[in-house]
Design a protein around this motif. Structure first.
Motif, PDB file in Angstrom:
ATOM      1  N   LEU A  68       0.828  -1.200   0.000  1.00 52.58           N
ATOM      2  CA  LEU A  68       0.000   0.000   0.000  1.00 52.58           C
ATOM      3  C   LEU A  68       0.866   1.255   0.000  1.00 52.58           C
ATOM      4  O   LEU A  68       0.638   2.178  -0.780  1.00 52.58           O
ATOM      5  CB  LEU A  68      -0.899  -0.034   1.240  1.00 52.58           C
ATOM      6  CG  LEU A  68      -2.072   0.902   1.325  1.00 52.58           C
ATOM      7  CD1 LEU A  68      -3.042   0.667   0.184  1.00 52.58           C
ATOM      8  CD2 LEU A  68      -2.779   0.700   2.654  1.00 52.58           C
ATOM      9  N   TRP A  69       1.880   1.282   0.884  1.00 57.65           N
ATOM     10  CA  TRP A  69       2.760   2.453   0.935  1.00 57.65           C
ATOM     11  C   TRP A  69       3.679   2.522  -0.275  1.00 57.65           C
ATOM     12  O   TRP A  69       3.965   3.598  -0.770  1.00 57.65           O
ATOM     13  CB  TRP A  69       3.585   2.475   2.225  1.00 57.65           C
ATOM     14  CG  TRP A  69       2.904   3.301   3.251  1.00 57.65           C
ATOM     15  CD1 TRP A  69       2.778   4.659   3.244  1.00 57.65           C
ATOM     16  CD2 TRP A  69       2.225   2.832   4.394  1.00 57.65           C
ATOM     17  NE1 TRP A  69       2.062   5.063   4.344  1.00 57.65           N
ATOM     18  CE2 TRP A  69       1.710   3.960   5.063  1.00 57.65           C
ATOM     19  CE3 TRP A  69       2.001   1.581   4.933  1.00 57.65           C
ATOM     20  CZ2 TRP A  69       0.978   3.867   6.230  1.00 57.65           C
ATOM     21  CZ3 TRP A  69       1.283   1.489   6.104  1.00 57.65           C
ATOM     22  CH2 TRP A  69       0.784   2.618   6.733  1.00 57.65           C
ATOM     23  N   SER A  72       1.885   4.173  -3.081  1.00 57.62           N
ATOM     24  CA  SER A  72       1.646   5.608  -2.933  1.00 57.62           C
ATOM     25  C   SER A  72       2.935   6.421  -2.840  1.00 57.62           C
ATOM     26  O   SER A  72       2.974   7.567  -3.260  1.00 57.62           O
ATOM     27  CB  SER A  72       0.741   5.890  -1.731  1.00 57.62           C
ATOM     28  OG  SER A  72       1.375   5.563  -0.532  1.00 57.62           O
ATOM     29  N   PRO A  93      -3.642   6.304   2.548  1.00 59.20           N
ATOM     30  CA  PRO A  93      -3.806   4.858   2.766  1.00 59.20           C
ATOM     31  C   PRO A  93      -4.381   4.529   4.151  1.00 59.20           C
ATOM     32  O   PRO A  93      -5.116   3.553   4.298  1.00 59.20           O
ATOM     33  CB  PRO A  93      -2.387   4.302   2.618  1.00 59.20           C
ATOM     34  CG  PRO A  93      -1.679   5.293   1.759  1.00 59.20           C
ATOM     35  CD  PRO A  93      -2.267   6.622   2.152  1.00 59.20           C
TER      36      PRO A  93
END
Length: 195
Positions: A68-69, A72, A93
């Motif tokens: 997820l990180w 982004s 997120p």
């Protein structure tokens, strides 16, 4: 190769069992022994694969939140992103995760580990302060590294406190509160540091 496959399978079974038990019972009530029993593996498997309960939880968070990180943050790292864009890439997120019970568990666990200031030995890139410090120093090269590190630590304290501190429970921040949080953190990271 078979041994490596078996280790991966055991490791993943431990992560899945830990996630389920943590969601059901909470961090304090889950023991390494309980995780091993739920995963149906040797009672020493958590120690063998991870070393400690904290390291098991860190591995769980990195496997679940890391992608997820990465999605982004990696794009921002490749260009000259503004600090506001970096803050949004951290906060957004969490907004997404907070909408789901498993996501809230992950945020609470992350907050617990980060706010305790324990040396967890994170291995995933965006779980350490270094890349965030680098992003800030690229934007403000006159800022001292120690200052950039302190500002990001305070920023993460605030963000994780809003989303994942035990007193936050299952609170979901309003869109206005998220916008204010982003602006407040950005202002703290970019404020003139010379007095």
């Amino acid at each position: 190769d078979w041994v490596r496959q078996a280790d991966y399978t055991t490791r993943e079974r431990l992560l899945t069992a830990a996630e389920s038990l943590l969601l059901e019972s909470g961090y304090e009530r889950v023991s390494n022994r309980a995780v091993c029993a739920a995963a149906e593996v040797n009672p020493a498997a958590v120690h063998y694969h991870f070393g400690s309960k904290e390291a098991l939880v860190a591995a769980l968070l990195q496997s679940r939140l890391g992608p997820l990180w990465e999605s982004s943050m990696d794009g921002l790292d490749q260009r000259d992103a503004t600090v506001a864009e970096c803050v949004a890439a951290v906060v957004d997120p969490l907004v997404e995760l907070a909408a789901d019970p498993i996501g809230r568990l992950h945020i609470r666990l992350l907050a617990r580990l980060v706010l305790a200031r324990q040396d967890i030995g994170w291995t995933a890139r965006w779980f350490s302060l270094e890349p965030f410090v680098g992003l800030l120093l690229r934007r403000y090269p006159e800022m001292h590294e120690a200052e950039a590190r302190t500002r990001w630590m305070l920023a993460f304290d605030l963000v994780l406190g809003q989303f994942g501190a035990p007193l936050a429970a299952d609170r979901v921040l309003s869109a206005r509160a998220v916008t204010t949080l982003r602006a407040f953190v950005t202002a703290g990271l970019t404020a003139d540091w010379e007095s």
